[in-house]
Design a protein around this motif. Structure first.
Motif, short mmCIF file in Angstrom:
data_model
loop_
_atom_site.label_atom_id
_atom_site.label_comp_id
_atom_site.label_asym_id
_atom_site.label_seq_id
_atom_site.Cartn_x
_atom_site.Cartn_y
_atom_site.Cartn_z
N PRO A 187 -1.51 2.19 7.10
CA PRO A 187 -2.87 2.15 7.66
C PRO A 187 -3.30 0.75 8.10
CG PRO A 187 -2.83 3.51 5.70
CD PRO A 187 -1.48 2.86 5.80
N ALA A 188 -2.70 -0.30 7.53
CA ALA A 188 -3.03 -1.67 7.92
C ALA A 188 -2.27 -2.12 9.16
CB ALA A 188 -2.76 -2.63 6.76
N GLY A 189 -1.36 -1.25 9.66
CA GLY A 189 -0.64 -1.56 10.88
C GLY A 189 0.74 -2.15 10.71
N HIS A 190 1.21 -2.33 9.48
CA HIS A 190 2.56 -2.86 9.26
C HIS A 190 3.60 -1.78 9.54
CE1 HIS A 190 0.01 -5.23 6.33
NE2 HIS A 190 0.39 -6.13 7.23
N ASP A 191 4.75 -2.19 10.05
CA ASP A 191 5.80 -1.25 10.39
C ASP A 191 6.91 -1.13 9.34
OD1 ASP A 191 4.71 -0.47 12.85
OD2 ASP A 191 5.58 -2.21 13.86
N ASP A 192 6.96 -2.04 8.38
CA ASP A 192 8.04 -2.06 7.38
C ASP A 192 7.67 -1.16 6.21
OD1 ASP A 192 10.35 -2.62 6.03
OD2 ASP A 192 9.76 -4.65 5.45
N THR A 193 7.92 0.15 6.35
CA THR A 193 7.57 1.11 5.30
C THR A 193 8.80 1.89 4.88
OG1 THR A 193 6.99 2.81 6.91
CG2 THR A 193 5.20 1.38 6.15
N VAL A 194 8.74 2.46 3.69
CA VAL A 194 9.82 3.30 3.17
C VAL A 194 9.22 4.60 2.66
CG1 VAL A 194 11.39 1.45 2.55
CG2 VAL A 194 9.72 2.21 0.89
N LYS A 195 9.97 5.70 2.83
CA LYS A 195 9.53 6.99 2.30
C LYS A 195 9.87 7.03 0.83
CE LYS A 195 11.54 11.03 2.97
NZ LYS A 195 12.02 12.29 3.48
N LEU A 196 8.91 7.43 0.00
CA LEU A 196 9.12 7.51 -1.44
C LEU A 196 9.67 8.88 -1.81
CD1 LEU A 196 5.82 5.82 -2.65
CD2 LEU A 196 8.07 4.78 -2.35
N LEU A 197 10.43 8.91 -2.87
CA LEU A 197 10.97 10.16 -3.39
C LEU A 197 9.87 10.89 -4.14
CD1 LEU A 197 13.41 11.98 -3.87
CD2 LEU A 197 13.90 10.63 -5.90
N SER A 198 9.57 12.09 -3.72
CA SER A 198 8.53 12.88 -4.37
C SER A 198 9.16 13.81 -5.39
CB SER A 198 7.77 13.70 -3.34
OG SER A 198 7.15 12.87 -2.42
N THR A 199 8.41 14.09 -6.44
CA THR A 199 8.87 15.05 -7.44
C THR A 199 7.85 16.17 -7.55
OG1 THR A 199 7.78 13.82 -9.21
CG2 THR A 199 10.09 13.30 -8.78
N VAL A 200 8.32 17.32 -7.97
CA VAL A 200 7.45 18.47 -8.14
C VAL A 200 7.35 18.75 -9.63
CG1 VAL A 200 7.16 20.92 -7.67
CG2 VAL A 200 8.11 19.42 -5.93
N SER A 201 6.15 18.96 -10.10
CA SER A 201 5.94 19.26 -11.50
C SER A 201 5.31 20.64 -11.62
CB SER A 201 5.02 18.22 -12.14
OG SER A 201 4.73 18.58 -13.46
N VAL A 202 5.93 21.50 -12.41
CA VAL A 202 5.41 22.84 -12.62
C VAL A 202 5.18 22.99 -14.11
CG1 VAL A 202 5.84 25.30 -12.37
CG2 VAL A 202 6.68 23.70 -10.64
N GLY A 203 3.99 23.38 -14.49
CA GLY A 203 3.68 23.52 -15.91
C GLY A 203 3.13 24.89 -16.21
N GLY A 204 2.80 25.11 -17.47
CA GLY A 204 2.22 26.38 -17.87
C GLY A 204 3.23 27.23 -18.60
N THR A 205 2.80 28.46 -18.90
CA THR A 205 3.68 29.40 -19.58
C THR A 205 3.73 30.68 -18.79
OG1 THR A 205 1.87 30.29 -20.90
CG2 THR A 205 3.11 28.46 -21.86
N ALA A 206 4.79 31.43 -18.98
CA ALA A 206 4.96 32.70 -18.29
C ALA A 206 4.23 33.82 -19.02
CB ALA A 206 6.44 33.02 -18.16
N ALA A 246 0.83 -1.20 0.00
CA ALA A 246 0.00 0.00 0.00
C ALA A 246 0.87 1.26 0.00
CB ALA A 246 -0.90 0.00 1.23
N THR A 247 0.39 2.31 -0.67
CA THR A 247 1.05 3.61 -0.59
C THR A 247 0.10 4.54 0.16
OG1 THR A 247 0.20 4.28 -2.74
CG2 THR A 247 2.40 3.33 -2.69
N PHE A 248 0.67 5.44 0.93
CA PHE A 248 -0.13 6.36 1.73
C PHE A 248 0.67 7.63 1.97
CE2 PHE A 248 2.27 3.61 4.47
CZ PHE A 248 2.73 4.40 5.50
N GLU A 249 -0.04 8.70 2.32
CA GLU A 249 0.58 10.00 2.58
C GLU A 249 0.37 10.38 4.04
OE1 GLU A 249 -1.07 12.95 0.01
OE2 GLU A 249 0.09 12.27 -1.71
#
Length: 73
Positions: free
Chosen positions: A31-50, A13-16
């Motif tokens: 959320p299911a109560g397991h303790d063996d978790t890892v933090k995922l690498l997050s990325t930021v996406s910026v779009g649009g035009t100036a 499962a993935t969770f925030e």
């Protein structure tokens, strides 16, 4: 407060979690109560035009000393 995404190695499962930056590396049980978790690498996406739809396109010329204004080169 920033959000961090984690993945549970036991069930997949993935969770925030919202937590202070100082606690981002602290253990985060899934959320299911397991303790063996890892933090995922997050990325930021910026779009649009100036520029807006009717704004003129930027013109060339970088200015500055070696852009032709002071005769260097």
């Amino acid at each position: 407060m920033p959000r961090y995404e984690y993945r549970c190695r036991a069930c997949g499962a993935t969770f925030e979690l919202r937590r202070p930056m100082a606690q981002s590396a602290a253990p985060a049980p899934c959320p299911a109560g397991h303790d063996d978790t890892v933090k995922l690498l997050s990325t930021v996406s910026v779009g649009g035009t100036a520029r807006g739809g009717d704004a003129p396109a930027p013109s060339g010329g970088g200015g500055g000393c070696c852009g032709g204004a002071c005769g260097c080169g």
